[in-house]
Write an enzyme that holds these catalytic residues in place. Structure first.
Site, PDB file in Angstrom:
ATOM      1  N   ASN A  12       0.840  -1.162  -0.160  1.00  0.00           N
ATOM      2  CA  ASN A  12       0.171  -0.035  -0.034  1.00  0.00           C
ATOM      3  C   ASN A  12       0.852   1.476   0.073  1.00  0.00           C
ATOM      4  OD1 ASN A  12      -1.590   2.023   0.543  1.00  0.00           O
ATOM      5  ND2 ASN A  12      -2.378   1.218   2.513  1.00  0.00           N
ATOM      6  N   TRP A  13       0.810   1.782  -1.108  1.00  0.00           N
ATOM      7  CA  TRP A  13       1.822   2.959  -1.167  1.00  0.00           C
ATOM      8  C   TRP A  13       1.481   4.256  -0.525  1.00  0.00           C
ATOM      9  CZ3 TRP A  13       3.571   2.352  -7.056  1.00  0.00           C
ATOM     10  CH2 TRP A  13       4.355   1.174  -7.413  1.00  0.00           C
ATOM     11  N   LYS A  14       0.064   4.194  -0.239  1.00  0.00           N
ATOM     12  CA  LYS A  14      -0.470   5.372   0.222  1.00  0.00           C
ATOM     13  C   LYS A  14      -0.272   6.747  -0.613  1.00  0.00           C
ATOM     14  CE  LYS A  14      -0.047   3.194   4.659  1.00  0.00           C
ATOM     15  NZ  LYS A  14      -0.014   3.468   6.000  1.00  0.00           N
ATOM     16  N   HIS A  95      -9.744   0.809   4.678  1.00  0.00           N
ATOM     17  CA  HIS A  95      -8.405   0.938   5.411  1.00  0.00           C
ATOM     18  C   HIS A  95      -8.490   1.783   6.496  1.00  0.00           C
ATOM     19  CE1 HIS A  95      -4.379   2.393   6.379  1.00  0.00           C
ATOM     20  NE2 HIS A  95      -3.771   1.215   5.527  1.00  0.00           N
ATOM     21  N   GLU A  97      -7.003   4.287   7.769  1.00  0.00           N
ATOM     22  CA  GLU A  97      -6.958   5.727   7.376  1.00  0.00           C
ATOM     23  C   GLU A  97      -8.184   6.112   6.790  1.00  0.00           C
ATOM     24  OE1 GLU A  97      -3.082   5.616   5.409  1.00  0.00           O
ATOM     25  OE2 GLU A  97      -2.216   4.854   7.283  1.00  0.00           O
ATOM     26  N   GLU A 164      -5.441  -5.394  10.511  1.00  0.00           N
ATOM     27  CA  GLU A 164      -4.558  -4.359  10.585  1.00  0.00           C
ATOM     28  C   GLU A 164      -4.534  -3.484  12.032  1.00  0.00           C
ATOM     29  OE1 GLU A 164      -2.383  -3.074   6.838  1.00  0.00           O
ATOM     30  OE2 GLU A 164      -4.288  -1.780   6.982  1.00  0.00           O
ATOM     31  N   GLY A 170       2.156   2.010  10.802  1.00  0.00           N
ATOM     32  CA  GLY A 170       3.188   3.342  10.697  1.00  0.00           C
ATOM     33  C   GLY A 170       4.021   3.793  11.932  1.00  0.00           C
ATOM     34  N   SER A 202       3.283  -2.506  10.306  1.00  0.00           N
ATOM     35  CA  SER A 202       4.713  -2.254  10.657  1.00  0.00           C
ATOM     36  C   SER A 202       5.373  -3.679  10.082  1.00  0.00           C
ATOM     37  CB  SER A 202       5.078  -1.958  12.167  1.00  0.00           C
ATOM     38  OG  SER A 202       4.612  -0.589  12.285  1.00  0.00           O
ATOM     39  N   GLY A 223       2.712  -1.241   4.249  1.00  0.00           N
ATOM     40  CA  GLY A 223       2.770   0.112   4.058  1.00  0.00           C
ATOM     41  C   GLY A 223       4.101   0.671   3.905  1.00  0.00           C
ATOM     42  N   GLY A 224       4.750   1.406   4.798  1.00  0.00           N
ATOM     43  CA  GLY A 224       6.309   1.943   4.526  1.00  0.00           C
ATOM     44  C   GLY A 224       7.255   1.207   4.088  1.00  0.00           C
TER      45      GLY A 224
HETATM   46  C1  PEP Z   1      -1.070  -0.120   6.217  1.00  0.00           C
HETATM   47  O1  PEP Z   1      -1.145   1.263   6.114  1.00  0.00           O
HETATM   48  O2  PEP Z   1      -1.656  -0.673   5.398  1.00  0.00           O
HETATM   49  C2  PEP Z   1       0.377  -0.583   6.843  1.00  0.00           C
HETATM   50  C3  PEP Z   1       0.475  -1.712   7.160  1.00  0.00           C
HETATM   51  O3  PEP Z   1       1.181   0.439   7.007  1.00  0.00           O
HETATM   52  P1  PEP Z   1       2.942   0.131   7.648  1.00  0.00           P
HETATM   53  O4  PEP Z   1       3.235  -1.301   7.089  1.00  0.00           O
HETATM   54  O5  PEP Z   1       3.586   1.405   7.338  1.00  0.00           O
HETATM   55  O6  PEP Z   1       2.675   0.037   9.270  1.00  0.00           O
END
Ligand code: PEP
Length: 241
Positions: A12-14, A95, A97, A164, A170, A202, A223-224
């Site tokens: 997920n590049w956001k 999601h 967010e 999640e 994050g 994470s 994500g990151g």
């Molecule tokens: C996400 O937003 O779906 C996610 C898992 O982010 P991160 O890996 O950065 O915690």
């Protein structure tokens, strides 16, 4: 014997990237040829670029959001039919967010899920609790409510579920493999047995293998770490071993 569940690692590049950075990231991913079982979810303006670069590769791609409406006067929205026309395979739905920053409710996630399925794509439905809810012992009640809203209105076929925990997204603070497994085992009983259940929050190359070794964890939503080619590829590898 039941059918083996397929594994998936989705990035997920956001709201990150540019034409140039995405070209470089895709070049790095394609040249490693990680095979099936992984997908990237870029921001909307880059879908065409991603679709073209990934044509002929086993790497799939998805969108981060979709409108629950089919068409019409919905300024700023993107429909499921539009995504499907570009060859989109996955769509992230609900999601945290979207829920926390944009006020998406359970019913809206259910309507988006239905729109994605009707367009022949695979929803990746996200569920997860806040730290406050976890500390109050409400984790199972929260994720059950989030799932039931969708299951009541849809058959949960050709879909992916992602657990999640919001406190792990994050933050650099991942759920332990045991914490993830406990919730995944609970979720497993709520969806068809072939449903892949991904963990997100994470996930990094250093912790991916231990999390993916849990019996009810079928991959990850990343994500990151999905913005760094080597990290993402290492996580994809960890899901295959
Ligand atoms: C996400 O937003 O779906 C996610 C898992 O982010 P991160 O890996 O950065 O915690």
């Amino acid at each position: 014997m039941g059918m083996a569940r397929s594994r998936l690692v989705a990035g997920n590049w956001k709201m990150h990237g540019s034409r140039a950075s995405i070209a470089a990231l895709l070049d790095a991913l394609v040249s490693e040829n990680p095979g099936a079982g992984c997908a990237v979810c870029p921001p909307f303006p880059y879908l065409q670029q991603v679709a073209e670069r990934l044509r002929g590769s086993a790497i799939a791609w998805g969108a981060q959001n979709v409108s629950e409406h089919a068409q019409g006067a919905y300024t700023g929205e993107v429909s499921a039919a539009m995504l499907a026309e570009f060859g989109c395979r996955y769509v992230i739905v609900g999601h945290s967010e979207r829920r926390q920053l944009f006020g998406e409710r359970d019913a809206q996630a259910a309507a988006k899920f239905a729109a994605v399925r009707a367009a022949g794509m695979t929803p990746i439905l996200c569920v997860g609790e806040t730290l406050e809810e976890r500390d109050a012992g409400k984790t199972e009640a929260v994720v059950e409510r989030q799932i039931l809203a969708v299951v009541e209105k849809n058959s949960f076929s050709n879909a992916v579920l992602a657990y999640e925990p919001i406190w792990a997204i994050g933050t650099g603070r991942n759920a332990t493999p045991e914490q993830a497994q406990a919730v995944h085992a609970f979720l497993r009983r709520k969806v068809p047995s072939e449903t892949p259940i991904l963990y997100g929050g994470s996930v990094k190359p250093q912790n991916a293998a231990a999390i993916f070794a849990m019996p009810d964890v079928d991959g990850g939503l990343i994500g990151g770490a999905s913005l760094v080619a080597k990290d993402f590829l290492d996580i994809v590898k960890a899901a295959k071993t």
